[in-house]
Every structure is written in C-alpha cells, then in structure tokens.
Design an enzyme around this catalytic site. Sequence first.
Site, PDB file in Angstrom:
ATOM      1  N   ASN A 110       0.772  -1.073   0.001  1.00 18.15           N
ATOM      2  CA  ASN A 110      -0.140  -0.251  -0.025  1.00 18.15           C
ATOM      3  C   ASN A 110       0.800   1.208   0.045  1.00 18.15           C
ATOM      4  OD1 ASN A 110      -0.570   2.008   2.538  1.00 18.15           O
ATOM      5  ND2 ASN A 110       0.264  -0.079   3.416  1.00 18.15           N
ATOM      6  N   PHE A 114      -1.710   7.837   4.516  1.00 16.36           N
ATOM      7  CA  PHE A 114      -2.302   8.765   5.672  1.00 16.36           C
ATOM      8  C   PHE A 114      -3.778   9.270   5.255  1.00 16.36           C
ATOM      9  CE2 PHE A 114       1.179   9.326   9.195  1.00 16.36           C
ATOM     10  CZ  PHE A 114       1.157   8.147   9.318  1.00 16.36           C
ATOM     11  N   SER A 172       5.440   4.928   8.917  1.00 11.56           N
ATOM     12  CA  SER A 172       4.991   4.819   7.696  1.00 11.56           C
ATOM     13  C   SER A 172       5.902   5.131   6.593  1.00 11.56           C
ATOM     14  CB  SER A 172       3.611   5.493   7.554  1.00 11.56           C
ATOM     15  OG  SER A 172       3.200   5.323   6.257  1.00 11.56           O
ATOM     16  N   ASN A 174       4.958   5.820   3.633  1.00 11.77           N
ATOM     17  CA  ASN A 174       4.265   6.553   2.502  1.00 11.77           C
ATOM     18  C   ASN A 174       4.049   8.110   2.651  1.00 11.77           C
ATOM     19  OD1 ASN A 174       3.899   4.014   1.063  1.00 11.77           O
ATOM     20  ND2 ASN A 174       2.465   3.372   2.792  1.00 11.77           N
ATOM     21  N   THR A 175       4.688   8.688   3.578  1.00 11.09           N
ATOM     22  CA  THR A 175       4.744  10.135   3.849  1.00 11.09           C
ATOM     23  C   THR A 175       6.174  10.437   3.954  1.00 11.09           C
ATOM     24  OG1 THR A 175       2.419  10.081   5.064  1.00 11.09           O
ATOM     25  CG2 THR A 175       4.313  11.987   5.270  1.00 11.09           C
ATOM     26  N   LYS A 210       5.209   2.870  17.089  1.00  7.40           N
ATOM     27  CA  LYS A 210       5.158   1.836  16.270  1.00  7.40           C
ATOM     28  C   LYS A 210       6.507   2.223  15.258  1.00  7.40           C
ATOM     29  CE  LYS A 210       2.272  -0.437  12.872  1.00  7.40           C
ATOM     30  NZ  LYS A 210       0.940  -0.791  12.218  1.00  7.40           N
ATOM     31  N   ASN A 239       5.918  -2.006  11.553  1.00  9.82           N
ATOM     32  CA  ASN A 239       5.237  -1.432  10.410  1.00  9.82           C
ATOM     33  C   ASN A 239       5.461  -2.069   9.104  1.00  9.82           C
ATOM     34  OD1 ASN A 239       3.348   0.153   8.758  1.00  9.82           O
ATOM     35  ND2 ASN A 239       3.665   1.802  10.138  1.00  9.82           N
TER      36      ASN A 239
END
Length: 352
Positions: A110, A114, A172, A174-175, A210, A239
Amino acid sequence: MSFLEKAGMSVLRSFDPETAHGLALKALQAGLAPVGQPVNSPRLHSRLAGLDLPNPVGLAAGFDKNAQALDGLARAGFGFVEVGAATPRPQEGNPRPRLFRLPEDRAVINRFGFNNEGADRILQRLAKRPKDMVLGLNLGANKDSADRADDFAEVLRLCGAHLDFATVNVSSPNTEALRDLQGAEALAALLQGVMQARAELARHIPVFLKIAPDLTEGEIGEIAQVAQAGGVDAIIATNTTITREGLKSARSSEKGGLSGAPLFEKSTRVLARLSHLTDGKMPLVGVGGIGSAEQAYAKICAGASAVQLYSALVYEGLSLVERINRGLLELLDRDGHATLSDAIGTERGRWL
C-alpha cells in the site's frame, strides 16, 4: 472458514483492492460480514501496558482508518482494535491505485499516504464507541504540516478522552520524510510533546510507539533507549517494509509499504532484538506476516505480549481471529504452558 465467508471473499476479490476494502467495511457496519466466534478462555488473557485484553489477537491500524465499523469489529473476536491513522486535518492521501494484492506471496503493498477524514470527524465516531472493546488510535501527521511532531500531540489532545491507548506512528513509508522522526533526537522531542498532551487528559492512557522493520541494530538500540526514557508504554514492531526480496507476484515492484507473509521473519527479528535490549521489561506488540496460530505464537515466544493482524485478513477472512485463538490454546497445551503469559519470550534467543 465458512461457505458464506468463502463466497463473500470471492466476490470481494473481483473488485480492485481499495474498492473491496471499502465494501468489507460497509458489510461490517451493516452487521453482514461473517465473523468467527469469540474465544473466551482465561488462559488467553493478556496484560499489555496496563490494559487487560481478553485475548492477545488485535487488529492493526489501517484496516478501519476512520473508525467507521467499530460495532462490527467489536463482534469479531479481537482482543483489542487499533483504528486510524488520524491526522489533524482531512487528507486525501496518494493518488489511486495505491493498494495492491500480491496473492502468490500472501502479501499486500500500500501507498495510501495517511488518507483519512481528519481527527474531528473520527472523534465523532470514537465518542459513540462500544464500551466493551479495548480501542486505540494510531496518531499521524499531515503531509503538508509545518510541524509534524505537534500533529501527533494535537490528535491525542482531541481524541484521547475516548481511547484506551494511542500509538505514535513514525514508521509509515508513504509520507515523505516521516521515518526521519525515528532518529533519536527527533523522536525524543516528538515524544515529549505527546506525553505533555497525554498529561492534559482527564484519564491516563498508555502511549505506544510503532517502528519500522528496516532499521539497523544500532538504530533499534537507539529507539529502545529513547522510548524507555521518553515514557513510552509499549512498542509495536513493526510497520511495513520497503524491501522486496524474493517476491513472485506481478505487482511486487509497486512503490509503498509491503506487508503480509514476506515480512514475518524480518519483523520478528526486530521484535526479539527489542525484547533482548529491554530485558523483556518493555511490553511489545508483534506485527508483520501473521497468518496462523503458529506465527502468532512465534511472535509471543519471541517477546510479544500481544499481536496484531491486517494483511492476512485479505486472504483468510475475519474468522482467522477465532482460528488463531483456538490454535494458541492448543500450542499452550503442547508446550505445557498454563497461560499465555508463561510463553512470552521463551524462544527469544532463536531470533537473535
């Protein structure tokens, strides 16, 4: 897995992954999603950072980003549920497509970024939460925020009154540059702000951290020290990963975070290392690649007090929660453990 669940999952797989995910949430909201039976055994009771869990199997953040299906999730047999990530302001996330099934690898990629409806909207749902579930919120930062560290504290101030725990998510992929907040100095400053926000709440709740699986041993050690010094109550390991070794599926080169079966060994080694570095005193949540009772048990024996699932539900359905809990009871019998707590950390050394 029941015939009804198999049929439902077959239908969902005919849609693109993000649409299927949305339909699954709607089915949970409407009470139409097939779920397993809760497994009620005192042998599975777990204590995590002061929280009493009816069983150790939790739902990881990302499945219900906007806390839309709390009533349905409360019936699904989880020991605890984590929703979010929530950011202060609504956020669209990255362009679609941004969710990909990797069936040959039992994995998912993915790159959501966010996406969520914002803390105010999520708060409205948290205020109506079922009271008999252990519920946490994953705290995030807006992509365009001038002060990302303060975003975590802002979401906690707003939503903390309706939570049993909150998770600081600096892992994460993805940011852009979010993982930079895992550095010792930046993380210490971020945690200081979050802990100050927690102190302002009327009720004390535990704060979890996390972390990513893509860390060196030195970085894991730094994070362990900063987490302990900063008052973190538990660490969630881990994660998603940005690595792609040994994948077979056609979409394996897509950008984003990889979760599911290929993450199991890497995340379990990080978990065991944290357990070793903290001498088993820091409560840990094992996440990454769990698709069976045996894998959940391996995380517990590596040092986890509890575990979380997400990606395996794409392939195994929500009845997986019941199957894992029943399997854990059998594994405790096999190894002569009276309760789950007796198994925590017993095989940590094999992962080091």
